[in-house]
Scaffold this active site. Structure first.
Site, PDB file in Angstrom:
ATOM      1  N   ARG A  83       1.242  -1.249   0.121  1.00 39.75           N
ATOM      2  CA  ARG A  83       0.016  -0.052   0.053  1.00 39.75           C
ATOM      3  C   ARG A  83       0.728   1.563   0.164  1.00 39.75           C
ATOM      4  NH1 ARG A  83      -4.446   2.416   3.834  1.00 39.75           N
ATOM      5  NH2 ARG A  83      -5.038   4.714   2.889  1.00 39.75           N
ATOM      6  N   ARG A  92      -5.669   2.561  -3.450  1.00 40.08           N
ATOM      7  CA  ARG A  92      -5.214   1.434  -2.944  1.00 40.08           C
ATOM      8  C   ARG A  92      -4.951   0.567  -3.086  1.00 40.08           C
ATOM      9  NH1 ARG A  92      -7.649   3.753   2.098  1.00 40.08           N
ATOM     10  NH2 ARG A  92      -7.293   5.757   0.697  1.00 40.08           N
ATOM     11  N   ASP A  95      -6.388  -2.054   2.492  1.00 36.05           N
ATOM     12  CA  ASP A  95      -7.491  -0.843   3.490  1.00 36.05           C
ATOM     13  C   ASP A  95      -8.332  -1.623   4.280  1.00 36.05           C
ATOM     14  OD1 ASP A  95      -7.496   2.168   3.470  1.00 36.05           O
ATOM     15  OD2 ASP A  95      -8.835   1.023   4.343  1.00 36.05           O
ATOM     16  N   ASP A  97      -9.693  -1.542   7.938  1.00 37.29           N
ATOM     17  CA  ASP A  97     -10.137  -0.521   8.838  1.00 37.29           C
ATOM     18  C   ASP A  97     -10.473  -1.129  10.344  1.00 37.29           C
ATOM     19  OD1 ASP A  97      -9.446   2.131   7.248  1.00 37.29           O
ATOM     20  OD2 ASP A  97     -11.296   2.207   6.687  1.00 37.29           O
TER      21      ASP A  97
HETATM   22  N1  GSY Z   1     -16.764   2.590  -1.916  1.00 38.14           N
HETATM   23  C1  GSY Z   1     -15.006   3.046  -1.382  1.00 38.14           C
HETATM   24  N2  GSY Z   1     -15.050   4.048  -0.687  1.00 38.14           N
HETATM   25  C2  GSY Z   1     -14.062   4.730  -0.128  1.00 38.14           C
HETATM   26  N3  GSY Z   1     -13.040   6.090  -0.096  1.00 38.14           N
HETATM   27  C3  GSY Z   1     -12.637   5.541   0.298  1.00 38.14           C
HETATM   28  S1  GSY Z   1     -10.659   7.026   1.790  1.00 38.14           S
HETATM   29  N4  GSY Z   1     -11.944   4.148   1.127  1.00 38.14           N
HETATM   30  C4  GSY Z   1     -10.719   3.542   2.269  1.00 38.14           C
HETATM   31  C5  GSY Z   1     -11.953   3.385   3.063  1.00 38.14           C
HETATM   32  O1  GSY Z   1     -11.851   4.569   4.432  1.00 38.14           O
HETATM   33  C6  GSY Z   1     -12.782   3.617   0.154  1.00 38.14           C
HETATM   34  C7  GSY Z   1     -13.459   2.535   0.453  1.00 38.14           C
HETATM   35  O2  GSY Z   1     -12.852   1.570   0.996  1.00 38.14           O
HETATM   36  N5  GSY Z   1     -14.516   2.498  -0.380  1.00 38.14           N
END
Ligand code: GSY
Length: 158
Positions: A83, A92, A95, A97
């Site tokens: 990443r 990325r 990710d 979380d």
């Molecule tokens: N659909 C979608 N939009 C996102 N925007 C971010 S930043 N992220 C990263 C997670 O924080 C995402 C994601 O995982 N999925």
């Protein structure tokens, strides 16, 4: 003590499914037990919208690690899977979380649990509701299903 946590996993670069799979494999190598996992959803990017579609899922894990140890493992796996944090909200490979950790409420400079944006993200709530809609999200005191209904009412596209 055995802790229950829920992680949101996403990828929007390269072999996205592969990255999701490798992230889960890496968690298991750190003696983290994956007890349940959602379907994989293809989702429109939120936040920074000028990027490719994501693949998202939510997993339920069991671990003896504390939240900060779990965060370190997630960050380590993101590094391992290449990443690169070029644009903060940008594309990325992976990710990871932490969205919930037991019923804990945590506010430190590097970790906020429940995840501060989980209740406004269909890409988190829909997979989470798929594996457990009854969870009450601490501090918000709403179940996932109620929040999902509110999101659906607003017509947020997944
Ligand atoms: N659909 C979608 N939009 C996102 N925007 C971010 S930043 N992220 C990263 C997670 O924080 C995402 C994601 O995982 N999925």
């Amino acid at each position: 003590m055995v802790n229950r946590a829920f992680l949101s996993i996403g990828s929007n670069i390269g072999k996205r499914e592969r990255y999701l799979y490798e992230a889960i494999q890496s968690l298991e190598k750190h003696s983290i037990k994956v007890n349940n996992f959602s379907s994989i959803f293809e989702t429109d990017p939120v936040g920074f919208t000028e990027q490719d579609l994501f693949l998202n899922m939510v997993i339920e894990i069991e671990t003896e690690k504390n939240p900060h140890e779990l965060l370190e493992i997630c960050l380590d796996i993101e590094q391992q899977l290449d990443r690169k944090r070029i644009i903060h909200w940008g594309p990325r490979t992976i990710d990871l979380d932490i969205i919930l950790f037991n019923e804990d409420i945590i506010h430190t400079k590097d970790l906020i649990i429940p995840h501060p944006r989980m209740h406004e993200r269909a890409f988190v709530l829909v997979p989470l509701a798929e594996i457990n809609g009854e969870i009450v999200i601490p501090n918000i005191n709403r179940t996932v299903d109620i929040l999902l209904h509110q999101i659906n009412k607003t017509g947020v596209r997944l």
